[in-house]
Design an enzyme around this catalytic site. Structure first.
Site, PDB file in Angstrom:
ATOM      1  N   CYS A  47      -4.721   8.192   8.815  1.00  0.00           N
ATOM      2  CA  CYS A  47      -4.123   7.832  10.104  1.00  0.00           C
ATOM      3  C   CYS A  47      -4.445   8.701  11.310  1.00  0.00           C
ATOM      4  CB  CYS A  47      -2.617   7.722   9.930  1.00  0.00           C
ATOM      5  SG  CYS A  47      -2.198   6.332   8.863  1.00  0.00           S
ATOM      6  N   GLY A 105       0.808  -1.222   0.000  1.00  0.00           N
ATOM      7  CA  GLY A 105       0.000   0.000   0.000  1.00  0.00           C
ATOM      8  C   GLY A 105       0.835   1.263   0.000  1.00  0.00           C
ATOM      9  N   LYS A 109      -7.763   7.751  13.004  1.00  0.00           N
ATOM     10  CA  LYS A 109      -7.672   6.328  13.386  1.00  0.00           C
ATOM     11  C   LYS A 109      -6.715   6.142  14.569  1.00  0.00           C
ATOM     12  CE  LYS A 109      -4.761   3.697  10.614  1.00  0.00           C
ATOM     13  NZ  LYS A 109      -3.670   3.227  11.468  1.00  0.00           N
ATOM     14  N   LYS A 159       4.645   5.927  18.127  1.00  0.00           N
ATOM     15  CA  LYS A 159       3.999   6.197  16.838  1.00  0.00           C
ATOM     16  C   LYS A 159       2.616   6.825  17.048  1.00  0.00           C
ATOM     17  CE  LYS A 159       2.696   6.344  12.690  1.00  0.00           C
ATOM     18  NZ  LYS A 159       3.189   7.341  11.749  1.00  0.00           N
ATOM     19  N   LEU A 160       1.827   6.223  17.947  1.00  0.00           N
ATOM     20  CA  LEU A 160       0.493   6.773  18.203  1.00  0.00           C
ATOM     21  C   LEU A 160       0.604   8.178  18.791  1.00  0.00           C
ATOM     22  CD1 LEU A 160      -1.430   3.731  19.784  1.00  0.00           C
ATOM     23  CD2 LEU A 160      -1.468   4.527  17.424  1.00  0.00           C
ATOM     24  N   SER A 177       3.354  -1.452  10.337  1.00  0.00           N
ATOM     25  CA  SER A 177       1.991  -0.937  10.496  1.00  0.00           C
ATOM     26  C   SER A 177       1.886  -0.241  11.846  1.00  0.00           C
ATOM     27  CB  SER A 177       0.981  -2.083  10.494  1.00  0.00           C
ATOM     28  OG  SER A 177       1.039  -2.807   9.297  1.00  0.00           O
ATOM     29  N   GLU A 237       6.439   3.749  10.916  1.00  0.00           N
ATOM     30  CA  GLU A 237       6.781   4.618   9.783  1.00  0.00           C
ATOM     31  C   GLU A 237       6.251   6.029  10.051  1.00  0.00           C
ATOM     32  OE1 GLU A 237       8.767   4.085   7.145  1.00  0.00           O
ATOM     33  OE2 GLU A 237       8.400   6.227   7.002  1.00  0.00           O
ATOM     34  N   THR A 247      -4.334  -1.236   9.326  1.00  0.00           N
ATOM     35  CA  THR A 247      -4.848  -1.414  10.688  1.00  0.00           C
ATOM     36  C   THR A 247      -5.988  -0.406  10.887  1.00  0.00           C
ATOM     37  OG1 THR A 247      -3.050   0.045  11.406  1.00  0.00           O
ATOM     38  CG2 THR A 247      -2.747  -2.317  11.770  1.00  0.00           C
ATOM     39  N   PRO A 248      -7.080  -0.586  10.146  1.00  0.00           N
ATOM     40  CA  PRO A 248      -8.152   0.416  10.201  1.00  0.00           C
ATOM     41  C   PRO A 248      -8.881   0.410  11.543  1.00  0.00           C
ATOM     42  CG  PRO A 248      -8.859  -1.517   8.954  1.00  0.00           C
ATOM     43  CD  PRO A 248      -7.412  -1.722   9.292  1.00  0.00           C
TER      44      PRO A 248
HETATM   45  P1  NAD Z   1      -2.987   0.318   2.603  1.00  0.00           P
HETATM   46  O1  NAD Z   1      -4.398  -0.058   2.876  1.00  0.00           O
HETATM   47  O2  NAD Z   1      -2.663   1.280   1.514  1.00  0.00           O
HETATM   48  O3  NAD Z   1      -2.137  -1.017   2.301  1.00  0.00           O
HETATM   49  C1  NAD Z   1      -2.244  -2.190   3.045  1.00  0.00           C
HETATM   50  C2  NAD Z   1      -2.130  -3.370   2.066  1.00  0.00           C
HETATM   51  O4  NAD Z   1      -1.947  -4.572   2.823  1.00  0.00           O
HETATM   52  C3  NAD Z   1      -3.366  -3.618   1.199  1.00  0.00           C
HETATM   53  O5  NAD Z   1      -2.999  -3.489  -0.165  1.00  0.00           O
HETATM   54  C4  NAD Z   1      -3.806  -5.058   1.552  1.00  0.00           C
HETATM   55  O6  NAD Z   1      -4.295  -5.780   0.440  1.00  0.00           O
HETATM   56  C5  NAD Z   1      -2.514  -5.647   2.052  1.00  0.00           C
HETATM   57  N1  NAD Z   1      -2.619  -6.829   2.924  1.00  0.00           N
HETATM   58  C6  NAD Z   1      -3.490  -7.092   3.930  1.00  0.00           C
HETATM   59  N2  NAD Z   1      -3.210  -8.275   4.498  1.00  0.00           N
HETATM   60  C7  NAD Z   1      -2.133  -8.792   3.842  1.00  0.00           C
HETATM   61  C8  NAD Z   1      -1.360  -9.972   3.980  1.00  0.00           C
HETATM   62  N3  NAD Z   1      -1.595 -10.881   4.940  1.00  0.00           N
HETATM   63  N4  NAD Z   1      -0.347 -10.173   3.120  1.00  0.00           N
HETATM   64  C9  NAD Z   1      -0.056  -9.267   2.158  1.00  0.00           C
HETATM   65  N5  NAD Z   1      -0.745  -8.117   1.995  1.00  0.00           N
HETATM   66  C10 NAD Z   1      -1.771  -7.881   2.829  1.00  0.00           C
HETATM   67  O7  NAD Z   1      -2.411   0.840   3.986  1.00  0.00           O
HETATM   68  P2  NAD Z   1      -1.206   1.898   4.218  1.00  0.00           P
HETATM   69  O8  NAD Z   1      -1.676   3.287   4.061  1.00  0.00           O
HETATM   70  O9  NAD Z   1      -0.022   1.446   3.455  1.00  0.00           O
HETATM   71  O10 NAD Z   1      -0.955   1.684   5.770  1.00  0.00           O
HETATM   72  C11 NAD Z   1      -0.381   0.503   6.275  1.00  0.00           C
HETATM   73  C12 NAD Z   1      -0.026   0.721   7.739  1.00  0.00           C
HETATM   74  O11 NAD Z   1       0.952   1.757   7.853  1.00  0.00           O
HETATM   75  C13 NAD Z   1      -1.194   1.153   8.621  1.00  0.00           C
HETATM   76  O12 NAD Z   1      -1.058   0.561   9.887  1.00  0.00           O
HETATM   77  C14 NAD Z   1      -1.014   2.652   8.733  1.00  0.00           C
HETATM   78  O13 NAD Z   1      -1.560   3.161   9.930  1.00  0.00           O
HETATM   79  C15 NAD Z   1       0.491   2.784   8.732  1.00  0.00           C
HETATM   80  N6  NAD Z   1       1.002   4.070   8.237  1.00  0.00           N
HETATM   81  C16 NAD Z   1       0.467   4.646   7.121  1.00  0.00           C
HETATM   82  C17 NAD Z   1       1.014   5.838   6.625  1.00  0.00           C
HETATM   83  C18 NAD Z   1       0.467   6.490   5.379  1.00  0.00           C
HETATM   84  O14 NAD Z   1       0.954   7.553   5.040  1.00  0.00           O
HETATM   85  N7  NAD Z   1      -0.500   5.924   4.678  1.00  0.00           N
HETATM   86  C19 NAD Z   1       2.125   6.406   7.253  1.00  0.00           C
HETATM   87  C20 NAD Z   1       2.644   5.779   8.384  1.00  0.00           C
HETATM   88  C21 NAD Z   1       2.084   4.610   8.866  1.00  0.00           C
HETATM   89  C1  UGA Z   2       0.749  12.002   8.997  1.00  0.00           C
HETATM   90  C2  UGA Z   2       2.043  12.331   9.735  1.00  0.00           C
HETATM   91  O1  UGA Z   2       2.468  13.638   9.368  1.00  0.00           O
HETATM   92  C3  UGA Z   2       3.125  11.307   9.402  1.00  0.00           C
HETATM   93  O2  UGA Z   2       4.284  11.562  10.184  1.00  0.00           O
HETATM   94  C4  UGA Z   2       2.616   9.910   9.708  1.00  0.00           C
HETATM   95  O3  UGA Z   2       3.573   8.936   9.346  1.00  0.00           O
HETATM   96  C5  UGA Z   2       1.353   9.662   8.930  1.00  0.00           C
HETATM   97  O4  UGA Z   2       0.359  10.672   9.282  1.00  0.00           O
HETATM   98  C6  UGA Z   2       0.707   8.354   9.244  1.00  0.00           C
HETATM   99  O5  UGA Z   2       0.939   7.777  10.284  1.00  0.00           O
HETATM  100  O6  UGA Z   2      -0.086   7.952   8.394  1.00  0.00           O
HETATM  101  P1  UGA Z   2      -0.133  12.357   6.514  1.00  0.00           P
HETATM  102  O7  UGA Z   2      -1.451  12.045   7.115  1.00  0.00           O
HETATM  103  O8  UGA Z   2       0.287  11.632   5.302  1.00  0.00           O
HETATM  104  O9  UGA Z   2       1.027  12.125   7.601  1.00  0.00           O
HETATM  105  O10 UGA Z   2      -0.062  13.911   6.147  1.00  0.00           O
HETATM  106  P2  UGA Z   2       0.085  15.241   7.034  1.00  0.00           P
HETATM  107  O11 UGA Z   2       0.992  16.152   6.344  1.00  0.00           O
HETATM  108  O12 UGA Z   2       0.382  14.942   8.450  1.00  0.00           O
HETATM  109  O13 UGA Z   2      -1.372  15.870   6.939  1.00  0.00           O
HETATM  110  C7  UGA Z   2      -2.478  15.283   7.586  1.00  0.00           C
HETATM  111  C8  UGA Z   2      -3.675  16.196   7.457  1.00  0.00           C
HETATM  112  O14 UGA Z   2      -3.494  17.368   8.255  1.00  0.00           O
HETATM  113  C9  UGA Z   2      -3.933  16.690   6.032  1.00  0.00           C
HETATM  114  O15 UGA Z   2      -5.313  16.705   5.782  1.00  0.00           O
HETATM  115  C10 UGA Z   2      -3.370  18.094   6.053  1.00  0.00           C
HETATM  116  O16 UGA Z   2      -3.939  18.926   5.090  1.00  0.00           O
HETATM  117  C11 UGA Z   2      -3.714  18.528   7.454  1.00  0.00           C
HETATM  118  N1  UGA Z   2      -2.864  19.615   7.979  1.00  0.00           N
HETATM  119  C12 UGA Z   2      -1.523  19.421   8.118  1.00  0.00           C
HETATM  120  C13 UGA Z   2      -3.432  20.817   8.339  1.00  0.00           C
HETATM  121  O17 UGA Z   2      -4.646  21.007   8.224  1.00  0.00           O
HETATM  122  N2  UGA Z   2      -2.626  21.802   8.831  1.00  0.00           N
HETATM  123  C14 UGA Z   2      -1.295  21.634   8.996  1.00  0.00           C
HETATM  124  O18 UGA Z   2      -0.609  22.579   9.473  1.00  0.00           O
HETATM  125  C15 UGA Z   2      -0.730  20.405   8.627  1.00  0.00           C
END
Ligand code: NAD
Ligand code: UGA
Length: 462
Positions: free
Chosen positions: A275, A12, A278, A219-220, A129, A160, A90-91
């Site tokens: 995120c 993802g 969540k 992270k949280l 995750s 991450e 991890t929705p």
């Molecule tokens: P995503 O939904 O884009 O990707 C997750 C993928 O995992 C899906 O494509 C799904 O099909 C796959 N999957 C599920 N079970 C599987 C398995 N057993 N084997 C192989 N693939 C499997 O999610 P994401 O945005 O990449 O987020 C993943 C995690 O990282 C979450 O816990 C999220 O909170 C965390 N995270 C996300 C971000 C972000 O910017 N999106 C940043 C930091 C942390």
């Molecule tokens: C956020 C964190 O910044 C990352 O460090 C983290 O890894 C990630 O979540 C995650 O765990 O998924 P992200 O959600 O991709 O990253 O983007 P951000 O830049 O944090 O923006 C989040 C939201 O806040 C957006 O809707 C953005 O427009 C808004 N935002 C951000 C504001 O409204 N004001 C600001 O000053 C900054």
């Protein structure tokens, strides 16, 4: 322990980009990113990557086919790997105990069971995750109970911190890499093995090592603190509008205090993304589970403020348009949750459009990266009927066709191209009075007035 082969479960927004970066920086390590989702894997293997991130295509292309592979052959990739990153979703749980707050760990659990089933030898399992504290214990327990091939496992936490839209830069030059491991000699050896992977490009002093629980919790907490700043400045945006202060001026004034700092103080229509909400709800649930209701309530208010910010924006539009938007065309500029991404998860635009549609408005949406099918499925998911979508939702190919004949224009994502719109042209295309609702405070306030718009800008007094 030397890492020669890495497997990642989950292709993802995190799995794909992070593994591409590791492959690009560590040419001696074979990296295979796996997913059940064939469409996603096919897209990673094509010119049309499933994730839009500036600079990502170049990173992927530099390693794909050499030491970076995308595959649905999950079992063989796990079996061949020394180290397995778990990057599955991890929705928020939508059913049963903890519904609406707790993290749904079913993908983590199924990944752990799969790893146990097919592994031989020594494996390092890395939680990337975002998960509740103590998930590593659950993974260890599941694996210990299901492994029958004499394999041994060490579980590490390596959350991450990349942000979408800037993922490549964030990974290339991270503020820090956080790795938590067990305080045993095996745990520390596994931790050092992962440190050595990142040390290929990240200075050692930026790699923080902790125990497992500190890493999982940090992270949280990092996301909660970031979101809290946005809710704080958004709460002040309402006060600025009421008093005639300017929220950007206030943000600048307080942000120059080095103890506060300038980042994450941009008022907006509300934070989105998969995120922040969540992870805060996950934190709230953890606090409740550990019988800390006051702490839970404190963090819950960050989400409450964000919900209020989105709904008060819609209320402002409806009240300004003479208390009705029924049958009126509202141009929506931006649907992604922030600029430079095609991700719409939890985007404020979804709630704003849903609430405008509930008022019977006709919304015309333009976003440079979000296709019509995503917009429609997002609206369906929040309860807008297909019938209403068919009759009242249009997707435009550029900002000017979106505003044609519109009663109002609302900017909901801060795409750079919206900063330089041809305002006289837009004014001429819109019905009069030409109302503008800038949910990102990106439009030039003086020019809007000069060109005859009736403008509301978030956090700016009348
Ligand atoms: P995503 O939904 O884009 O990707 C997750 C993928 O995992 C899906 O494509 C799904 O099909 C796959 N999957 C599920 N079970 C599987 C398995 N057993 N084997 C192989 N693939 C499997 O999610 P994401 O945005 O990449 O987020 C993943 C995690 O990282 C979450 O816990 C999220 O909170 C965390 N995270 C996300 C971000 C972000 O910017 N999106 C940043 C930091 C942390
Ligand atoms: C956020 C964190 O910044 C990352 O460090 C983290 O890894 C990630 O979540 C995650 O765990 O998924 P992200 O959600 O991709 O990253 O983007 P951000 O830049 O944090 O923006 C989040 C939201 O806040 C957006 O809707 C953005 O427009 C808004 N935002 C951000 C504001 O409204 N004001 C600001 O000053 C900054």
């Amino acid at each position: 322990m030397i890492i020669n082969s890495i497997c990642c479960l989950g292709a993802g927004y995190v799995g794909g980009p992070t593994m591409a970066m590791i492959a690009a920086k560590c040419p001696k390590i074979q990296v295979t990113v796996c997913d059940f989702n064939q469409k996603r894997i096919d897209a990673w293997n094509s010119d049309n990557l499933p994730v839009y991130e500036p600079g990502l295509k170049e990173v992927v292309e530099s390693a794909r086919g050499k030491n970076l592979h995308f595959s649905t052959e999950i079992k063989s990739a796990i079996a061949a790997a020394d180290l397995i990153f778990v990057c599955v979703g991890t929705p928020t749980k939508s059913y049963g105990i903890g519904a609406g707050r707790a993290a749904d760990l079913r993908y983590i659990e199924s990944a752990a069971r799969l790893i146990a089933e097919v592994s031989h030898g020594n494996k390092i399992i890395v939680e990337k995750s975002t998960i509740p504290v103590k998930t590593a214990t659950a993974i260890q327990t599941i694996i210990a109970a299901n492994s029958s091939n004499g394999a041994t496992f060490q579980v590490l936490s390596n959350p991450e911190f990349l942000a979408e839209g800037t993922a490549v830069a964030d990974m290339q030059n991270p503020d820090r890499i956080l790795i938590g491991g067990e305080q045993t000699s095996e745990g520390q050896a596994a931790l050092e093995a992962l440190v050595s992977v990142y040390a290929n490009w990240v200075p050692r002093e930026k790699i923080i090592t902790t125990n497992l629980w500190s890493s999982e919790l940090s992270k949280l907490v990092a996301n909660a603190f970031l979101a809290q700043r946005i809710s704080s400045i958004n709460s002040i945006s309402a006060l600025c509008e009421a008093t005639g202060a300017d929220v950007d001026e206030v943000a600048r004034a307080i942000g120059t205090d080095s103890r506060i700092g300038p980042k994450f103080l941009k008022a907006s229509v509300g934070f989105g993304g998969s995120c922040f909400q969540k992870d805060i709800l996950n934190l709230v649930y953890l606090c409740e589970s550990f019988n800390l209701p006051e702490v839970a309530k404190y963090w819950r208010s960050v989400v409450t403020m964000n919900d209020w910010q989105k709904s008060r924006f819609v209320e402002k539009i409806v009240r300004t348009l003479f208390n009705t938007v029924s049958g009126k065309r509202i141009a929506i500029l931006g649907f992604a949750f922030k600029k430079d991404t095609n991700d719409t998860r939890e985007s404020a635009a979804i709630n704003v459009c849903r609430d405008l549609l509930a008022e019977n408005a006709h919304v015309v949406i333009y976003d440079p990266r979000v296709p019509k099918e995503t917009i429609c499925s997002d609206l369906l998911e929040v309860g807008v009927s297909q019938e209403l979508i068919d009759s009242n939702v249009e997707v435009a190919l550029d900002p000017y066709s979106a505003v044609k004949g519109a009663h109002a224009l609302a900017t909901l994502t801060e795409w750079d191209e919206f900063r330089n719109l041809d305002l006289p042209k837009i004014h001429s295309l819109m019905l009069k009075p030409a109302f503008v609702f800038d949910g990102r405070a990106i439009l030039p306030i003086a020019s809007l007035a000069q060109h005859g718009f009736d403008a509301f800008i978030i956090g700016k007094g009348e």
